[in-house]
Design an enzyme around this catalytic site. Structure first.
Site, PDB file in Angstrom:
ATOM      1  N   ASN A 200       3.173   4.251  -3.458  1.00 30.10           N
ATOM      2  CA  ASN A 200       3.241   2.893  -4.001  1.00 30.10           C
ATOM      3  C   ASN A 200       3.384   2.952  -5.519  1.00 30.10           C
ATOM      4  O   ASN A 200       2.781   3.795  -6.171  1.00 30.10           O
ATOM      5  CB  ASN A 200       1.975   2.109  -3.632  1.00 30.10           C
ATOM      6  CG  ASN A 200       1.948   1.726  -2.160  1.00 30.10           C
ATOM      7  OD1 ASN A 200       2.554   0.742  -1.750  1.00 30.10           O
ATOM      8  ND2 ASN A 200       1.275   2.531  -1.360  1.00 30.10           N
ATOM      9  N   ASP A 228      -4.396   1.197   4.951  1.00 29.81           N
ATOM     10  CA  ASP A 228      -4.763  -0.151   5.416  1.00 29.81           C
ATOM     11  C   ASP A 228      -3.701  -0.738   6.342  1.00 29.81           C
ATOM     12  O   ASP A 228      -3.774  -1.914   6.706  1.00 29.81           O
ATOM     13  CB  ASP A 228      -5.001  -1.087   4.212  1.00 29.81           C
ATOM     14  CG  ASP A 228      -3.748  -1.253   3.358  1.00 29.81           C
ATOM     15  OD1 ASP A 228      -2.755  -0.530   3.583  1.00 29.81           O
ATOM     16  OD2 ASP A 228      -3.762  -2.120   2.462  1.00 29.81           O
ATOM     17  N   ASP A 254      -8.513   1.349  -2.832  1.00 27.70           N
ATOM     18  CA  ASP A 254      -7.851   0.463  -3.799  1.00 27.70           C
ATOM     19  C   ASP A 254      -8.339  -0.983  -3.586  1.00 27.70           C
ATOM     20  O   ASP A 254      -7.610  -1.936  -3.828  1.00 27.70           O
ATOM     21  CB  ASP A 254      -6.314   0.542  -3.650  1.00 27.70           C
ATOM     22  CG  ASP A 254      -5.570   0.062  -4.894  1.00 27.70           C
ATOM     23  OD1 ASP A 254      -6.217  -0.159  -5.937  1.00 27.70           O
ATOM     24  OD2 ASP A 254      -4.342  -0.127  -4.817  1.00 27.70           O
TER      25      ASP A 254
HETATM   26 FE    FE Z   1      -2.304   0.605  -8.777  1.00 27.91          FE
END
Ligand code: FE
Length: 353
Positions: A200, A228, A254
């Site tokens: 990501n 997730d 996160d």
């Molecule tokens: Fe980040």
């Protein structure tokens, strides 16, 4: 204290039945015994990347709130917690360090600075206003409270940051980067072997410029994964398990302040975030962290990969600590007694600290 009749799971020695004896916070004796185990005992989970929990945001948390946050996740098996900042002003980062340094809870480990030395093009939910190149005077005094800095290898001053990190016993994690394969290769050659919430907020894989993803496949990078089923497809997780192996994966949440709460509007370091069906996004529709609980990441990883419990103890504990040069993540004499007791369905029975 003796924990009896358990299936002991160690990332090196593997899985076996026995008892574990603890004295003054240290594992003093591990005995193999042939019996029918009632529960599974694993090294306590490590969450090296989390922005908040239960209405508490790292950027505005008071010392007491850091302790409340820690207590919430301790109940779910986390025993090393790294509250994570986002790109912000030097003054606010200084305040976070101050509040964190005054908090006490046995699982509060260090801060993780996510930014501000990252790429504006791959800012994600980070405030571009505070994103910049590295120079030492842009950072507040870290006072040994920061262990990880997420930075992009293509930012101005990156080599100076590498030196600064080495001098201060800090681990750099590459992330929020539009860097090329070459940038990541060069960082690896400078001793950087960790990538933040892979893949990501990174340049995507292209066969003529294989980018950070290609670099992670070719070199021995550790990668943070958010399991997730939103940030990563379960099939991507399975693929990473096959390609990288359990030795190089680090599970993170996160998670943001909305974690453990209902859908609604929340804050992530001053930015408004809308949570719908548990998915957190900025006004522009960019993913803004998760509402993932660590124990659910553990279950999701197991389901996606069908890995062994030994491998599960690597990705949830041992790898993260090994990568950071910290002691723990083992069930072995002399190691800190930070453990989690689980039932056969991986529900937390208790966390032993
Ligand atoms: Fe980040």
């Amino acid at each position: 204290m003796i924990i009896e009749k358990i299936l002991i799971v160690d990332p090196i020695d593997g899985e076996y039945c026995g008892d574990v004896e603890i004295e003054e916070g240290i594992i003093v004796n591990v005995r193999k015994k042939e019996n029918f185990p009632r529960y599974v005992l694993m090294p306590g989970f490590v969450d090296p990347h989390t922005h908040g929990r239960a209405g508490i945001d790292c950027m505005s948390a008071s010392s007491v709130e850091f302790e409340i946050w820690a207590e919430h996740v301790r109940k779910e098996g986390v025993s090393f917690l790294f509250p994570t900042t986002i790109s912000s002003s030097k003054k606010l980062l200084e305040k976070v360090i101050y509040n964190f340094s005054k908090a006490y809870h046995p699982i509060l480990s260090f801060l993780h600075f996510e930014g501000p030395f990252i790429s504006k093009e791959k800012a994600g939910a980070q405030n571009k206003q505070y994103i910049m190149g590295f120079s030492k005077n842009k950072l507040p005094h870290l006072k040994n409270n920061v262990k990880i800095i997420t930075a992009a290898p293509e930012v101005k001053g990156f080599e100076k940051l590498v030196k600064f990190a080495k001098d201060n016993n800090i681990i750099i994690s590459l992330g929020h980067s539009n860097g090329t394969f070459k940038d990541f290769k060069s960082a690896f050659e400078q001793g950087i072997d960790r990538i933040t919430h892979f893949p990501n907020a990174l340049r995507t894989f292209y066969h003529r410029e294989i980018g950070p993803i290609g670099a992670a496949f070719l070199y021995k990078f550790y990668v943070e994964l958010i399991i997730d089923n939103v940030h990563l497809s379960p099939y991507f997780v399975k693929l990473m398990y096959k390609i990288l192996g359990p030795e190089r994966i680090i599970l993170i949440t996160d998670s943001i302040s909305a974690t453990g709460l209902k859908d609604g509007i929340y804050e992530l370091g001053g930015l408004l975030v809308k949570v719908e069906n548990g998915i957190a996004k900025t006004e522009e529709g960019i993913l803004a962290g998760s509402t993932l609980r660590y124990i659910d990441a553990v279950k999701n990883f197991k389901k996606a990969t069908n890995c062994s419990l030994k491998e599960l103890s690597m990705v949830t504990s041992y790898n993260a600590l090994k990568n950071l040069g910290m002691r723990g993540g083992r069930i072995k004499e002399g190691y800190p007694a930070k453990l989690v007791l689980l039932d056969e369905n991986l529900n937390v029975v208790s966390t032993i600290i």
